[in-house]
Design a protein around this motif. Structure first.
Motif, mmCIF file in Angstrom:
data_model
loop_
_atom_site.group_PDB
_atom_site.id
_atom_site.type_symbol
_atom_site.label_atom_id
_atom_site.label_comp_id
_atom_site.label_asym_id
_atom_site.label_seq_id
_atom_site.Cartn_x
_atom_site.Cartn_y
_atom_site.Cartn_z
ATOM 1 N N ASP A 167 0.855 -1.258 0.052
ATOM 2 C CA ASP A 167 0.121 0.026 -0.078
ATOM 3 C C ASP A 167 0.778 1.080 -0.012
ATOM 4 O O ASP A 167 1.910 1.243 0.792
ATOM 5 C CB ASP A 167 -0.798 -0.010 1.345
ATOM 6 C CG ASP A 167 -2.011 -1.055 1.096
ATOM 7 O OD1 ASP A 167 -2.305 -1.685 0.105
ATOM 8 O OD2 ASP A 167 -2.406 -1.489 2.055
ATOM 9 N N GLY A 168 0.362 2.232 -0.859
ATOM 10 C CA GLY A 168 1.180 3.449 -0.814
ATOM 11 C C GLY A 168 2.395 3.357 -1.714
ATOM 12 O O GLY A 168 3.530 4.155 -1.293
ATOM 13 N N GLN A 169 2.691 2.332 -2.640
ATOM 14 C CA GLN A 169 3.796 2.020 -3.264
ATOM 15 C C GLN A 169 4.387 3.201 -4.175
ATOM 16 O O GLN A 169 3.533 3.833 -4.827
ATOM 17 C CB GLN A 169 3.571 0.800 -4.171
ATOM 18 C CG GLN A 169 4.829 0.566 -5.183
ATOM 19 C CD GLN A 169 5.846 -0.379 -4.366
ATOM 20 O OE1 GLN A 169 5.597 -1.154 -3.600
ATOM 21 N NE2 GLN A 169 7.180 0.011 -4.657
ATOM 22 N N PHE A 170 5.846 3.459 -3.782
ATOM 23 C CA PHE A 170 6.382 4.702 -4.460
ATOM 24 C C PHE A 170 6.611 4.280 -5.954
ATOM 25 O O PHE A 170 7.027 3.068 -6.216
ATOM 26 C CB PHE A 170 7.669 4.846 -3.892
ATOM 27 C CG PHE A 170 8.245 6.225 -4.593
ATOM 28 C CD1 PHE A 170 7.788 7.559 -4.506
ATOM 29 C CD2 PHE A 170 9.223 5.897 -5.502
ATOM 30 C CE1 PHE A 170 8.295 8.424 -5.188
ATOM 31 C CE2 PHE A 170 9.941 7.110 -6.254
ATOM 32 C CZ PHE A 170 9.646 8.198 -6.170
ATOM 33 N N ILE A 171 6.101 5.124 -7.124
ATOM 34 C CA ILE A 171 6.350 4.746 -8.261
ATOM 35 C C ILE A 171 7.511 5.291 -8.744
ATOM 36 O O ILE A 171 7.648 6.515 -8.907
ATOM 37 C CB ILE A 171 5.057 5.201 -9.183
ATOM 38 C CG1 ILE A 171 3.746 4.352 -8.602
ATOM 39 C CG2 ILE A 171 5.329 4.851 -10.715
ATOM 40 C CD1 ILE A 171 2.479 4.734 -9.325
ATOM 41 N N MET A 172 8.491 4.482 -9.246
ATOM 42 C CA MET A 172 9.548 4.732 -10.026
ATOM 43 C C MET A 172 9.281 5.178 -11.339
ATOM 44 O O MET A 172 8.272 4.882 -12.007
ATOM 45 C CB MET A 172 10.615 3.695 -10.035
ATOM 46 C CG MET A 172 10.986 3.102 -8.903
ATOM 47 S SD MET A 172 12.067 4.237 -7.827
ATOM 48 C CE MET A 172 13.551 3.809 -8.653
ATOM 49 N N ASN A 173 10.018 5.927 -12.217
ATOM 50 C CA ASN A 173 9.795 6.305 -13.329
ATOM 51 C C ASN A 173 10.590 5.449 -14.563
ATOM 52 O O ASN A 173 10.496 5.587 -15.811
ATOM 53 C CB ASN A 173 9.914 7.931 -13.730
ATOM 54 C CG ASN A 173 11.065 8.325 -13.661
ATOM 55 O OD1 ASN A 173 12.237 7.727 -13.912
ATOM 56 N ND2 ASN A 173 11.287 9.682 -13.994
ATOM 57 N N GLY A 174 11.578 4.951 -14.012
ATOM 58 C CA GLY A 174 12.544 4.153 -14.906
ATOM 59 C C GLY A 174 13.772 4.855 -15.479
ATOM 60 O O GLY A 174 14.642 4.086 -16.332
ATOM 61 N N TRP A 175 13.845 6.288 -15.249
ATOM 62 C CA TRP A 175 14.798 7.017 -16.119
ATOM 63 C C TRP A 175 15.848 7.318 -15.088
ATOM 64 O O TRP A 175 16.933 8.015 -15.327
ATOM 65 C CB TRP A 175 14.210 8.260 -16.630
ATOM 66 C CG TRP A 175 13.286 8.088 -17.789
ATOM 67 C CD1 TRP A 175 12.088 7.937 -17.797
ATOM 68 C CD2 TRP A 175 13.820 7.687 -18.957
ATOM 69 N NE1 TRP A 175 11.646 7.667 -18.992
ATOM 70 C CE2 TRP A 175 12.716 7.541 -19.939
ATOM 71 C CE3 TRP A 175 15.186 7.589 -19.762
ATOM 72 C CZ2 TRP A 175 12.766 7.336 -21.556
ATOM 73 C CZ3 TRP A 175 15.132 7.406 -21.294
ATOM 74 C CH2 TRP A 175 14.088 7.100 -21.940
ATOM 75 N N GLU A 176 15.781 6.863 -13.620
ATOM 76 C CA GLU A 176 16.847 6.990 -12.804
ATOM 77 C C GLU A 176 17.997 6.551 -13.170
ATOM 78 O O GLU A 176 19.272 7.354 -12.885
ATOM 79 C CB GLU A 176 16.547 6.640 -11.510
ATOM 80 C CG GLU A 176 15.059 7.170 -10.729
ATOM 81 C CD GLU A 176 13.872 6.867 -11.286
ATOM 82 O OE1 GLU A 176 12.787 7.068 -10.753
ATOM 83 O OE2 GLU A 176 13.872 5.913 -12.153
ATOM 84 N N GLU A 177 18.195 5.440 -13.691
ATOM 85 C CA GLU A 177 19.534 4.949 -14.121
ATOM 86 C C GLU A 177 20.189 5.669 -15.241
ATOM 87 O O GLU A 177 21.411 5.751 -15.382
ATOM 88 C CB GLU A 177 19.184 3.387 -14.587
ATOM 89 C CG GLU A 177 20.491 2.575 -14.739
ATOM 90 C CD GLU A 177 20.322 1.246 -15.198
ATOM 91 O OE1 GLU A 177 21.119 0.454 -15.681
ATOM 92 O OE2 GLU A 177 19.308 0.680 -15.016
ATOM 93 N N GLU A 178 19.451 5.970 -16.196
ATOM 94 C CA GLU A 178 19.929 7.024 -17.507
ATOM 95 C C GLU A 178 20.670 8.007 -16.909
ATOM 96 O O GLU A 178 21.674 8.438 -17.256
ATOM 97 C CB GLU A 178 18.655 7.317 -18.504
ATOM 98 C CG GLU A 178 17.874 6.062 -18.886
ATOM 99 C CD GLU A 178 18.687 5.094 -19.950
ATOM 100 O OE1 GLU A 178 19.566 5.909 -20.644
ATOM 101 O OE2 GLU A 178 18.443 4.041 -20.057
ATOM 102 N N LEU A 179 20.049 8.836 -15.908
ATOM 103 C CA LEU A 179 20.582 9.934 -15.298
ATOM 104 C C LEU A 179 21.816 9.846 -14.587
ATOM 105 O O LEU A 179 22.548 10.780 -14.477
ATOM 106 C CB LEU A 179 19.450 10.939 -14.559
ATOM 107 C CG LEU A 179 18.342 11.456 -15.435
ATOM 108 C CD1 LEU A 179 17.131 11.728 -14.660
ATOM 109 C CD2 LEU A 179 18.879 12.653 -16.142
ATOM 110 N N ALA A 180 21.769 8.553 -13.945
ATOM 111 C CA ALA A 180 23.011 8.350 -13.236
ATOM 112 C C ALA A 180 23.986 7.915 -14.079
ATOM 113 O O ALA A 180 25.375 8.584 -13.832
ATOM 114 C CB ALA A 180 22.728 7.066 -12.279
ATOM 115 N N MET A 181 23.908 7.288 -15.243
ATOM 116 C CA MET A 181 25.021 7.011 -16.233
ATOM 117 C C MET A 181 25.404 8.473 -16.711
ATOM 118 O O MET A 181 26.472 8.489 -17.191
ATOM 119 C CB MET A 181 24.343 6.192 -17.364
ATOM 120 C CG MET A 181 24.057 4.634 -16.757
ATOM 121 S SD MET A 181 23.358 3.862 -18.031
ATOM 122 C CE MET A 181 24.505 3.824 -19.528
ATOM 123 N N MET A 182 24.326 9.369 -17.037
ATOM 124 C CA MET A 182 24.772 10.540 -17.509
ATOM 125 C C MET A 182 25.789 11.454 -16.654
ATOM 126 O O MET A 182 26.899 12.002 -17.031
ATOM 127 C CB MET A 182 23.419 11.451 -17.626
ATOM 128 C CG MET A 182 23.944 13.047 -18.401
ATOM 129 S SD MET A 182 22.607 13.863 -18.610
ATOM 130 C CE MET A 182 21.563 12.954 -19.699
#
Length: 431
Positions: free
Chosen positions: A308-323
């Motif tokens: 319940d109340g699960q935080f939704i990732m957007n999936g682009w966090e890894e791309e920005l970390a690589m950048m």
């Protein structure tokens, strides 16, 4: 927007500043580097894994897929324009159409580099040939015109010439060179007899208007022999080609359709997806199916079983970390060019500028020590303070208008260039 004109200390960043002004031929070698630079681990993401392979498999745009199935059975060979916003599924629809019309050979396309000879190249740069990444199968070739930067007409006309001659590229390395770029072979200028039955041109709105009449005549000539599919964002940019093409418009999917797709993927992956969570993902995706699937996969990888109340990732966090990692590793005009292309991709996927900016700075700060970290945070806050007109907002998925996005892009790009300059000087002071 006064800060747009800030001066950047080019002396620190500039080892060879003229490199960024090299001819397009050299910039294509930079593009090859970009492919290797950001190549992700070999894994199939859900959007690709569960992509519909046949027109009958579509959940979103089901009616359009049925129209195309009817057209395939009634038309000997027609050309098509598939219009729709980024991420709506234009290429997926095009490939499914070709499988329906040509056969299963389209099922296994592969990436390769093809050599194009430019007989009518512009005189501003002495470019005689280009190496371009293409998608190819035994029956078709797919080209992204966004990679051509002014040579779109030359490349398209050469493709028609090769088809007219009954030739397609042979899988042979240039001049016998056994090297490859990131595992992708390079197709040389040698040719083998073959029949190419389809061409797909992505971002087709890049075709110059003054060359469209010539291409229109080629389309009429090749009707019945080769199918051409134009994928574009705005069909009005191809009005000279519209008279010889069937136009298929793909609108953003409804939330109901997106939920159906998420439920389908959950069933295939044996995941228990609560309806309320699926609804939340669909709402936050702003009618972008690719983004909803990306969020679902990233959230599942981050925390499952869902709660319940699960935080939704957007999936682009890894791309920005690589950048951020690539920025810290090297500060040069070439690296700035590569990062800029990645930044363009993020904006094309309608991510909030606020999310891009704040996450990138957060990832940069993770890789820095105290003094330079504090300076970076102060600079970031100054940029945000200058944003009195509210270009940035807190909605991760909010789609901005084009003018606002461009202004935000300039601000973030300027911040990155300035950071690279300062960070390079900082590193030099440590030695």
């Amino acid at each position: 927007m006064d800060k747009i004109k800030k001066n950047i200390d080019e002396g620190c960043l500039n080892d060879d500043y003229q490199e960024i002004k090299k001819p397009l031929e050299d910039n294509f070698h930079v593009s090859v580097a970009k492919i290797n630079e950001y190549k992700e681990e070999e894994r199939v993401n859900w959007a690709k894994k569960h992509q519909p392979q046949a027109l009958k498999d579509f959940i979103c745009h089901k009616e359009k897929a049925e129209i195309l199935r009817t057209l395939v059975t009634t038309e000997k060979s027609s050309h098509y324009i598939i219009e729709g916003p980024p991420g709506v599924g234009k290429r997926t629809m095009a490939r499914a159409l070709l499988r329906e019309d040509i056969g299963p050979e389209i099922t296994e396309p592969r990436e390769e580099f093809k050599l194009f000879h430019l007989k009518n190249a512009l005189q501003k740069w002495p470019v005689t040939h280009l190496q371009l990444k293409v998608i190819i199968s035994s029956q078709h070739i797919e080209v992204n015109l966004d990679d051509l930067k002014g040579y779109e007409a030359d490349v398209v006309i050469q493709l028609f010439q090769e088809i007219e001659a009954g030739l397609v590229p042979q899988e042979r390395l240039l001049q016998g060179d056994q090297a490859n770029y990131g595992g992708n072979s390079i197709m040389g200028s040698n040719q083998i007899p073959h029949v190419c039955r389809a061409i797909t041109l992505c971002t087709a709105e890049k075709l110059p208007k003054d060359s469209q009449l010539h291409i229109q005549s080629l389309l009429e000539t090749f009707k019945g022999h080769c199918k051409v599919i134009f994928c574009c964002h705005d069909v009005s940019q191809l009005h000279k080609l519209s008279s010889v093409c069937k136009i298929i418009q793909l609108l953003p999917p409804s939330e109901k359709e997106i939920i159906e797709v998420l439920d389908f993927i959950a069933e295939q992956e044996d995941i228990e997806l609560p309806l309320q969570l699926a609804k939340h993902m669909a709402e936050k995706s702003r009618n972008c199916l690719q983004q909803a699937i990306r969020s679902f996969e990233a959230t599942w990888q981050s925390n499952y079983p869902f709660k319940d109340g699960q935080f939704i990732m957007n999936g682009w966090e890894e791309e920005l970390a690589m950048m951020a990692k690539s920025i810290i590793e090297e500060q040069s005009p070439k690296r700035l060019f590569i990062v800029r292309q990645k930044l363009i991709t993020l904006f094309e996927h309608n991510l909030s500028p606020d999310f891009i900016f704040s996450t990138l700075v957060e990832e940069l700060e993770k890789r820095m020590d105290g003094r330079i970290k504090r300076q970076t945070e102060i600079s970031y806050q100054e940029y945000r303070a200058d944003n009195a007109s509210g270009h940035f907002d807190g909605d991760t998925f909010k789609i901005q208008n084009t003018k606002n996005n461009f202004q935000c892009f300039l601000l973030i790009e300027e911040f990155i260039a300035k950071f690279m300059s300062h960070y390079k000087c900082y590193r030099g002071s440590l030695h």
